[in-house]
Scaffold this motif. Structure first.
Motif, mmCIF file in Angstrom:
data_model
loop_
_atom_site.group_PDB
_atom_site.id
_atom_site.type_symbol
_atom_site.label_atom_id
_atom_site.label_comp_id
_atom_site.label_asym_id
_atom_site.label_seq_id
_atom_site.Cartn_x
_atom_site.Cartn_y
_atom_site.Cartn_z
ATOM 1 N N ARG A 5 63.887 7.329 46.315
ATOM 2 C CA ARG A 5 64.834 6.380 46.919
ATOM 3 C C ARG A 5 65.216 6.833 48.331
ATOM 4 O O ARG A 5 65.201 6.031 49.281
ATOM 5 C CB ARG A 5 66.079 6.274 46.037
ATOM 6 N N ALA A 6 65.527 8.108 48.472
ATOM 7 C CA ALA A 6 65.911 8.633 49.786
ATOM 8 C C ALA A 6 64.738 8.594 50.759
ATOM 9 O O ALA A 6 64.918 8.316 51.953
ATOM 10 C CB ALA A 6 66.434 10.069 49.632
ATOM 11 N N HIS A 47 62.202 6.459 50.797
ATOM 12 C CA HIS A 47 61.965 5.085 51.244
ATOM 13 C C HIS A 47 62.953 4.678 52.326
ATOM 14 O O HIS A 47 62.620 3.868 53.208
ATOM 15 C CB HIS A 47 62.061 4.122 50.061
ATOM 16 N N ASP A 48 64.138 5.227 52.291
ATOM 17 C CA ASP A 48 65.131 4.911 53.311
ATOM 18 C C ASP A 48 64.784 5.546 54.659
ATOM 19 O O ASP A 48 65.295 5.118 55.696
ATOM 20 C CB ASP A 48 66.522 5.389 52.872
ATOM 21 N N ARG A 49 63.899 6.575 54.635
ATOM 22 C CA ARG A 49 63.546 7.284 55.859
ATOM 23 C C ARG A 49 62.227 6.831 56.461
ATOM 24 O O ARG A 49 62.017 6.948 57.670
ATOM 25 C CB ARG A 49 63.446 8.794 55.577
ATOM 26 N N ASP A 70 60.335 -0.833 42.810
ATOM 27 C CA ASP A 70 61.145 -0.597 44.006
ATOM 28 C C ASP A 70 61.023 0.837 44.507
ATOM 29 O O ASP A 70 61.122 1.082 45.719
ATOM 30 C CB ASP A 70 62.617 -0.900 43.710
ATOM 31 N N ARG A 90 68.327 12.441 53.124
ATOM 32 C CA ARG A 90 69.427 11.579 53.566
ATOM 33 C C ARG A 90 70.070 12.121 54.839
ATOM 34 O O ARG A 90 70.523 11.355 55.688
ATOM 35 C CB ARG A 90 70.450 11.417 52.453
#
Length: 212
Positions: A101-102, A104-106, A135, A207
């Motif tokens: 999840r982290a 994909h945010d980067r 996802d 993050r």
């Protein structure tokens, strides 16, 4: 920056047969393939020389082992039998989903895995509900059996970087094995080993933007 992550021992733990030759034998027999009486000896013997760093596809090895005992099997049957023999339950490791999840945010995310069984990495990701269609699934899956080279060879890390559209110098690879996954750091990428940082720590550093 883009992230590649090892699969087995990093994102998931998987059950492995204690006697893989027996698991393959059972799978072959279920497909009406005659299994030689000395199958264990045939399975454990090398039947082809490979260049250093090259992957030895297990389905190819099984076909060669059978052929050495006078048994012919089609490539499709060998591939199906080998995949079925190793397609076992998996457990997603604590922190794995948080890392993905982290990541994909980067930026882009790839799974980069040594695996000699065609299709097993993709099947394992599906079992873990971490396939590319989910996802949290990776943008790309790079396996040694598909690209032809095993970690720590530079070419598999380069394949992961290419799949994510970044130069090797901008690839960060996370894994649990210093010899194989640590190879990323020896060929111009950045390696992060779970001996030095837990998955939870990796997620926090992603993050924070401080992973590399």
């Amino acid at each position: 920056m883009a992230l590649s992550v090892d699969l087995f021992g990093t994102l998931v733990d998987a059950d492995r047969p204690d006697a893989p030759w027996d698991a393959v034998a059972d799978s072959l027999a279920a497909r009406d393939v005659r299994v030689p009486d000395d199958w264990e000896a045939a399975y454990r013997r090398s039947h082809r020389e490979y260049e250093r760093g090259r992957e030895a596809p297990l389905d190819e090895h099984v076909r060669l082992a059978l052929a050495s005992r006078g048994v012919d099997v089609s490539p499709d049957t060998a591939r199906e039998a080998v995949l079925a023999a190793f397609d076992a339950p998996v457990t997603v490791r604590d922190g794995a989903r948080d890392v993905l999840r982290a990541a994909h945010d980067r930026g882009g995310v790839a799974v980069c895995s040594n695996c000699s069984v065609p299709g097993l990495v993709e099947r394992t990701l599906a079992r873990a509900d971490l396939g590319p269609e989910t996802d949290l699934g990776p943008d790309s899956v790079v396996t040694s059996v598909d690209c032809g080279w095993r970690k720590p060879h530079e070419r598999i890390f380069q394949a992961a970087a290419d799949a994510l559209g970044v130069p090797l110098s901008e690839l960060v690879h996370v894994g649990d094995d210093a010899r194989t996954d640590g190879g990323a750091g020896r060929v111009g990428a950045t390696s992060v080993l779970l001996d030095d940082a837990s998955l939870a720590t990796v997620a926090d550093r992603l993050r924070e933007g401080s992973l590399c």
